[in-house]
Design a protein around this motif. Structure first.
Motif, PDB file in Angstrom:
ATOM      1  N   ALA A  90      22.113   4.340 -10.889  1.00  0.00           N
ATOM      2  CA  ALA A  90      22.530   2.855 -11.601  1.00  0.00           C
ATOM      3  C   ALA A  90      23.313   2.237 -10.931  1.00  0.00           C
ATOM      4  N   VAL A  91      24.698   2.777 -10.331  1.00  0.00           N
ATOM      5  CA  VAL A  91      25.498   1.941  -9.746  1.00  0.00           C
ATOM      6  C   VAL A  91      25.280   1.577  -8.480  1.00  0.00           C
ATOM      7  N   LEU A  92      24.310   2.339  -7.958  1.00  0.00           N
ATOM      8  CA  LEU A  92      23.759   1.935  -6.586  1.00  0.00           C
ATOM      9  C   LEU A  92      22.640   0.984  -6.401  1.00  0.00           C
ATOM     10  N   ASP A  93      21.724   0.999  -7.646  1.00  0.00           N
ATOM     11  CA  ASP A  93      21.389   0.648  -7.644  1.00  0.00           C
ATOM     12  C   ASP A  93      21.410  -1.452  -8.056  1.00  0.00           C
ATOM     13  N   HIS A  94      22.499  -0.745  -8.805  1.00  0.00           N
ATOM     14  CA  HIS A  94      22.355  -2.689  -9.187  1.00  0.00           C
ATOM     15  C   HIS A  94      23.252  -2.605  -7.750  1.00  0.00           C
ATOM     16  N   ARG A  95      24.150  -2.091  -6.769  1.00  0.00           N
ATOM     17  CA  ARG A  95      24.506  -2.669  -5.798  1.00  0.00           C
ATOM     18  C   ARG A  95      23.448  -3.378  -4.461  1.00  0.00           C
ATOM     19  N   ARG A  96      22.393  -2.989  -5.372  1.00  0.00           N
ATOM     20  CA  ARG A  96      21.403  -3.816  -4.228  1.00  0.00           C
ATOM     21  C   ARG A  96      21.017  -4.713  -4.954  1.00  0.00           C
ATOM     22  N   PHE A  97      21.095  -5.226  -5.628  1.00  0.00           N
ATOM     23  CA  PHE A  97      21.095  -6.423  -6.209  1.00  0.00           C
ATOM     24  C   PHE A  97      22.538  -7.075  -5.747  1.00  0.00           C
ATOM     25  N   GLN A 140       8.172  -1.043 -12.078  1.00  0.00           N
ATOM     26  CA  GLN A 140       6.517  -1.526 -12.008  1.00  0.00           C
ATOM     27  C   GLN A 140       6.148  -2.759 -11.030  1.00  0.00           C
ATOM     28  N   PRO A 141       5.210  -3.035 -10.108  1.00  0.00           N
ATOM     29  CA  PRO A 141       6.029  -3.987  -9.660  1.00  0.00           C
ATOM     30  C   PRO A 141       6.384  -5.757 -10.040  1.00  0.00           C
ATOM     31  N   ALA A 142       5.910  -5.804 -10.622  1.00  0.00           N
ATOM     32  CA  ALA A 142       6.367  -6.851 -11.852  1.00  0.00           C
ATOM     33  C   ALA A 142       8.272  -6.794 -11.798  1.00  0.00           C
ATOM     34  N   TRP A 143       8.673  -5.351 -11.788  1.00  0.00           N
ATOM     35  CA  TRP A 143      10.020  -5.832 -12.136  1.00  0.00           C
ATOM     36  C   TRP A 143      11.052  -5.453 -10.587  1.00  0.00           C
ATOM     37  N   LEU A 144      10.151  -4.981 -10.509  1.00  0.00           N
ATOM     38  CA  LEU A 144      10.595  -4.073  -9.240  1.00  0.00           C
ATOM     39  C   LEU A 144      11.839  -4.851  -8.254  1.00  0.00           C
ATOM     40  N   GLU A 145      11.896  -5.747  -7.720  1.00  0.00           N
ATOM     41  CA  GLU A 145      12.784  -6.984  -7.433  1.00  0.00           C
ATOM     42  C   GLU A 145      14.134  -7.491  -8.474  1.00  0.00           C
ATOM     43  N   ARG A 146      13.751  -7.437  -9.606  1.00  0.00           N
ATOM     44  CA  ARG A 146      14.421  -8.201 -10.727  1.00  0.00           C
ATOM     45  C   ARG A 146      16.032  -7.463 -10.989  1.00  0.00           C
ATOM     46  N   PRO A 147      16.869  -7.733 -10.638  1.00  0.00           N
ATOM     47  CA  PRO A 147      18.199  -7.358 -11.459  1.00  0.00           C
ATOM     48  C   PRO A 147      18.332  -6.892 -12.468  1.00  0.00           C
ATOM     49  N   GLY A 148      17.766  -7.279 -13.654  1.00  0.00           N
ATOM     50  CA  GLY A 148      17.406  -7.059 -15.057  1.00  0.00           C
ATOM     51  C   GLY A 148      17.345  -6.018 -15.509  1.00  0.00           C
ATOM     52  N   PRO A 149      16.572  -5.168 -15.304  1.00  0.00           N
ATOM     53  CA  PRO A 149      16.981  -3.531 -15.533  1.00  0.00           C
ATOM     54  C   PRO A 149      17.689  -2.477 -14.851  1.00  0.00           C
ATOM     55  N   MET A 162      13.961   1.176  -5.037  1.00  0.00           N
ATOM     56  CA  MET A 162      12.513   1.818  -6.312  1.00  0.00           C
ATOM     57  C   MET A 162      13.054   3.323  -5.759  1.00  0.00           C
ATOM     58  N   LYS A 163      13.736   3.786  -5.544  1.00  0.00           N
ATOM     59  CA  LYS A 163      14.074   5.207  -4.973  1.00  0.00           C
ATOM     60  C   LYS A 163      14.859   5.497  -6.458  1.00  0.00           C
ATOM     61  N   PHE A 164      16.157   4.396  -6.485  1.00  0.00           N
ATOM     62  CA  PHE A 164      17.062   4.472  -7.626  1.00  0.00           C
ATOM     63  C   PHE A 164      16.376   5.210  -8.776  1.00  0.00           C
ATOM     64  N   ARG A 165      15.698   4.132  -8.970  1.00  0.00           N
ATOM     65  CA  ARG A 165      15.362   4.375 -10.812  1.00  0.00           C
ATOM     66  C   ARG A 165      14.087   5.455 -11.093  1.00  0.00           C
ATOM     67  N   MET A 207       0.772  -1.549   0.513  1.00  0.00           N
ATOM     68  CA  MET A 207      -0.683  -0.175   0.405  1.00  0.00           C
ATOM     69  C   MET A 207       1.296   1.412  -0.003  1.00  0.00           C
ATOM     70  N   ALA A 208       1.929   1.179   1.233  1.00  0.00           N
ATOM     71  CA  ALA A 208       3.316   2.707   1.304  1.00  0.00           C
ATOM     72  C   ALA A 208       3.116   2.356  -0.644  1.00  0.00           C
ATOM     73  N   GLY A 209       3.966   1.000  -0.315  1.00  0.00           N
ATOM     74  CA  GLY A 209       4.951   1.120  -2.875  1.00  0.00           C
ATOM     75  C   GLY A 209       3.561   1.609  -3.525  1.00  0.00           C
ATOM     76  N   THR A 210       2.843   2.118  -3.093  1.00  0.00           N
ATOM     77  CA  THR A 210       1.296   2.174  -4.165  1.00  0.00           C
ATOM     78  C   THR A 210       1.566   4.012  -4.483  1.00  0.00           C
ATOM     79  N   SER A 211       1.707   4.173  -2.854  1.00  0.00           N
ATOM     80  CA  SER A 211       1.201   5.576  -2.561  1.00  0.00           C
ATOM     81  C   SER A 211       2.694   6.624  -3.277  1.00  0.00           C
ATOM     82  N   ALA A 212       3.870   5.712  -2.588  1.00  0.00           N
ATOM     83  CA  ALA A 212       5.134   6.209  -2.939  1.00  0.00           C
ATOM     84  C   ALA A 212       5.107   6.058  -5.251  1.00  0.00           C
ATOM     85  N   LEU A 213       4.439   5.588  -5.605  1.00  0.00           N
ATOM     86  CA  LEU A 213       4.318   5.104  -6.626  1.00  0.00           C
ATOM     87  C   LEU A 213       3.626   6.648  -7.775  1.00  0.00           C
ATOM     88  N   ASN A 214       2.547   6.816  -6.649  1.00  0.00           N
ATOM     89  CA  ASN A 214       1.799   7.499  -6.916  1.00  0.00           C
ATOM     90  C   ASN A 214       2.093   9.052  -7.224  1.00  0.00           C
TER      91      ASN A 214
END
Lengths: 227, 141
Positions: B131-138, B75-84, B1-4, A1-8
């Protein structure tokens, strides 16, 4: 929910940035004044009996052709700072005949209109007065949404018949002449402004009047020696 | 997510700058707001196009790619994937090299600095850092 809010919130910020920035870009493009068409087909009538704007004695030993753009800051620097000395030391002394050719760059939206304004002043034998006023006022009119009123005011100051000037500007009759001048510049290898063609060689950028004088003197000396 | 998200926001800023430079070059706007006075010199130089394509247009397309990839990656489907992350790292490294090449040309060949081009180079650098910071996450996992 928090994630959706941040995304919005993120989407909203992105939208604000895109719309705000796009608005600024749109604002930069609107309000542009009338223009003189570029890339027109040049007809024989456009260039008949006309090869540029001249100053000086036709028998002068050296001909200097300047390819310049009224909206180019470097051209303004040359015209305002160096050209008065060039005129006094070289043209009025009979050493040089000066030929001015328009080379309006695509990055300058008003350079063709300015060139056309000077061409219309030439109809009334006031070309060089308008030419000088255009360069002197470049810092002002280049920032205006429509500089044609300022050009007209310059015409008024130098004593043009404004009815004839207005008719000339409205007709855009010198668009082909300006294009022919630009095409000539490209043909001889001009790539930037100002560029000077002296004795078959191109000199790019603002030229110092003293350096030009040295060059002209050496060319005149070589010419005299070869006779 | 914040880096992206940061990459996406910077991409929009870069898009606007490259559009501004492209519009200036093609006469759609008047004088460029460029305090150093070097913008016209840079835009008029032969180096303002690369392989016959306007550098500003290349920048614009580059930022479009950054924006599309970064928007997809949040997007939620890609958020935790290292590909992007890998893709953003690869693209931004390429962008950084190109921006470095262009800045080098400005400094050592053209001898003029276009502030908008410099701003674009800084944006590419920031995108690379994110991009480096996001990559380090994974990489830590």
């Amino acid at each position: 929910m928090a994630g959706t809010s941040a995304l919005n919130r993120f989407y909203l910020l992105l939208l604000v940035l895109a719309v705000g920035g796009g608005g600024v870009l749109y604002w930069q493009t609107r309000g542009r004044g009338p223009s003189i068409p570029a890339n027109v087909v040049v007809t024989v009538a456009d260039t008949a009996g006309f090869s540029g704007y001249y100053l000086g004695d036709s028998a002068a030993p050296v001909l200097i052709t300047e390819y310049a753009d009224y909206e180019c800051p470097a051209c303004q620097t040359f015209d305002v700072v160096q050209f008065p000395d060039v005129r006094r030391q070289l043209i009025e002394t009979g050493k040089v005949r000066w030929r001015y050719r328009d080379f309006p760059l695509s990055i300058h939206p008003y350079s063709r209109v300015a060139a056309h304004s000077a061409a219309c002043a030439n109809d009334q034998s006031h070309y060089w007065e308008q030419h000088t006023r255009l360069y002197q006022g470049q810092g002002q009119w280049a920032r205006e949404a429509d500089p044609t009123g300022t050009f007209r005011e310059y015409g008024k100051q130098i004593g043009l018949d404004l009815a004839a000037y207005d008719a000339c500007m409205k007709s855009a009759k010198y668009a082909g002449r300006i294009q022919a001048s630009y095409d000539e510049g490209l043909k001889v290898g001009v790539a930037s402004t100002p560029t000077f063609l002296i004795a078959g060689r191109l000199y790019e950028g603002v030229q110092n009047s003293d350096e030009l004088k040295k060059l002209v003197d050496s060319l005149a000396a070589a010419d005299a020696a070869s006779r | 997510m914040k880096f992206r998200m940061g990459v996406a926001l910077l991409s929009v800023a870069g898009l606007l700058i490259s559009a501004y430079l492209w519009m200036f070059k093609h006469g759609y706007i008047g004088t460029l707001a460029c305090g150093s006075g070097g913008c016209e010199t840079v835009q008029l130089s032969p180096y303002s196009s690369f392989l016959g394509v306007d550098v500003a247009l290349i920048g614009f397309l580059g930022y479009v790619v950054f924006l599309v990839v970064s928007l997809a990656s949040v997007q939620p489907a890609w958020l935790e994937r290292p590909g992007p992350s890998r893709l953003l790292l690869l693209l931004s490294a390429g962008g950084l090299l190109f921006a470095g090449y262009l800045t080098g040309l400005e400094l050592f060949v053209i001898h003029a600095i276009c502030r908008w081009c410099a701003a674009s180079a800084v944006i590419v650098l920031l995108i690379f850092v994110l991009a480096v910071l996001d990559h380090r996450r994974f990489a830590r996992r």
